[in-house]
Design a protein around this motif. Sequence first.
Motif, PDB file in Angstrom:
ATOM      1  N   THR A 232     -61.039 111.893  76.384  1.00  0.00           N
ATOM      2  CA  THR A 232     -60.351 112.840  75.176  1.00  0.00           C
ATOM      3  C   THR A 232     -59.010 112.706  75.297  1.00  0.00           C
ATOM      4  O   THR A 232     -58.057 113.422  74.834  1.00  0.00           O
ATOM      5  N   ALA A 285     -62.899 121.269  75.580  1.00  0.00           N
ATOM      6  CA  ALA A 285     -61.870 121.956  74.697  1.00  0.00           C
ATOM      7  C   ALA A 285     -61.183 120.955  73.980  1.00  0.00           C
ATOM      8  O   ALA A 285     -60.801 121.014  72.915  1.00  0.00           O
ATOM      9  N   ARG A 286     -60.587 119.640  74.893  1.00  0.00           N
ATOM     10  CA  ARG A 286     -59.757 118.683  74.144  1.00  0.00           C
ATOM     11  C   ARG A 286     -60.570 117.922  72.886  1.00  0.00           C
ATOM     12  O   ARG A 286     -60.271 117.605  71.845  1.00  0.00           O
ATOM     13  N   LYS A 289     -60.717 120.393  69.654  1.00  0.00           N
ATOM     14  CA  LYS A 289     -59.218 120.060  69.017  1.00  0.00           C
ATOM     15  C   LYS A 289     -59.388 118.695  68.311  1.00  0.00           C
ATOM     16  O   LYS A 289     -58.813 118.743  67.207  1.00  0.00           O
ATOM     17  N   SER A 292     -60.742 118.636  64.960  1.00  0.00           N
ATOM     18  CA  SER A 292     -60.287 119.502  63.917  1.00  0.00           C
ATOM     19  C   SER A 292     -59.750 118.444  62.868  1.00  0.00           C
ATOM     20  O   SER A 292     -59.050 117.768  63.141  1.00  0.00           O
ATOM     21  N   ARG A 329     -68.179 126.220  68.899  1.00  0.00           N
ATOM     22  CA  ARG A 329     -66.850 126.447  68.415  1.00  0.00           C
ATOM     23  C   ARG A 329     -66.967 125.564  67.039  1.00  0.00           C
ATOM     24  O   ARG A 329     -65.898 124.980  66.547  1.00  0.00           O
TER      25      ARG A 329
END
Length: 376
Positions: A232, A285-286, A289, A292, A329
């Motif tokens: 990531t 989490a990365r 992102k 997206s 998420r």
Amino acid sequence: MARFLTDGRIDLKSMTLDELQAELVALGHPRFRAKQVYKWVWQRGVSDFMDMSNIAKDARTQLAEHFSIDFLAPAMRLDSEDGTTKYVWQVADGHHIESVLIPDPGIEGHSKPRMTLCMSSQVGCAMACSFCLTGDLGLTRNLRPAEIINQALQVQASLPEGQRITNLVFMGMGEPLHNLSNLLRALGVLLDEDGLNFSHRKVTVSTVGLVPQMLKLASVTPVNLAVSLNATTEETRAQVMPITRRYGLEDLMRGCREFPLPHAKRITFEYVMMRGFNDTWDDAARLVKLMSGVKSKVNLIPYNENPQREILRPSDEHVKAFQHFLVSRGVQCSVRRTRGIDVSAACGQLGKATQGLRIEEANIEGPTVSLDDAPA
Ligand code: SAH
């Protein structure tokens, strides 16, 4: 026009239908001859021009002088306890390549049964991803179009009546987009209704992220794209995937956002999970992102451990929790079930196990589509 030769004759199976037509017309054949020959070769699997019974005898003789109909020599077949089968083939210059057939019974009311063939595109691989055993081999050479397509033709021919390969994935040995022009020819035949007639929805090309080639592929054919992401951050990805120094993570993700996806398709991002390396919550989490703005799904592949590497596979619970993190998420995410590990047919294992393999009587000349007498 690129030409591949076998014993001074043109390797017929490496030609596109258009090329075959031009060649045959130049030899004085009628225009419809190309499709006749093409269907004999790809739909009937014939190995001998003499079997092409709807073509005049002298024309068959002339064709046989001009063209070869090549097959892969079956070297070994390994059946896994879980139903996966690894096919090892010897190509004409003595090297070995592998294909893996992965049956999946499906889940009633949820997913259909599948029979996926994992295909190779090169002898070895030049990408040198540090965690992958195929990478240790280095690149010997590109596979010819015929050698790529024959994996599907010959595996199909080895199956019992009524069983069919349903899906093709270029996730075997090699980097398919590093052999783009031969891959495109092969895809032409694999997708052609007069060839092997696979739907583009059932064919997936997986890449380390050769960005210009990804876009070229999309301009020619709407097959599915999978990208091996595996990290990531720029630094961690460059540590394990040297290609990152050529096409950085940002370039790669931009290429994915710009990728002209056909309607209702998503890019699959493969993410090999390696304990302590790319499986932290910061990574998760990365990853969210990074996804997206891309029509994507993530496929987590728990690392297949092996004696050649100290890399560890995270626990099943951890993989599940990581998946849950992404899904909650809004990221589509599945976990790839490990298949064929007992016969070294799992992801990242291809090639290594067959190094040093000796074939006493490799039948390179005599074309055959039967694998029945290959040692189990
Ligand atoms: N070169 C292409 C096609 C090969 S696909 C590509 O890299 O996408 C093979 C997949 O197996 C890749 O996603 C790779 O990251 C993964 N892989 C390699 N070694 C592995 C291992 N030991 N365990 C699990 N996956 C592995």
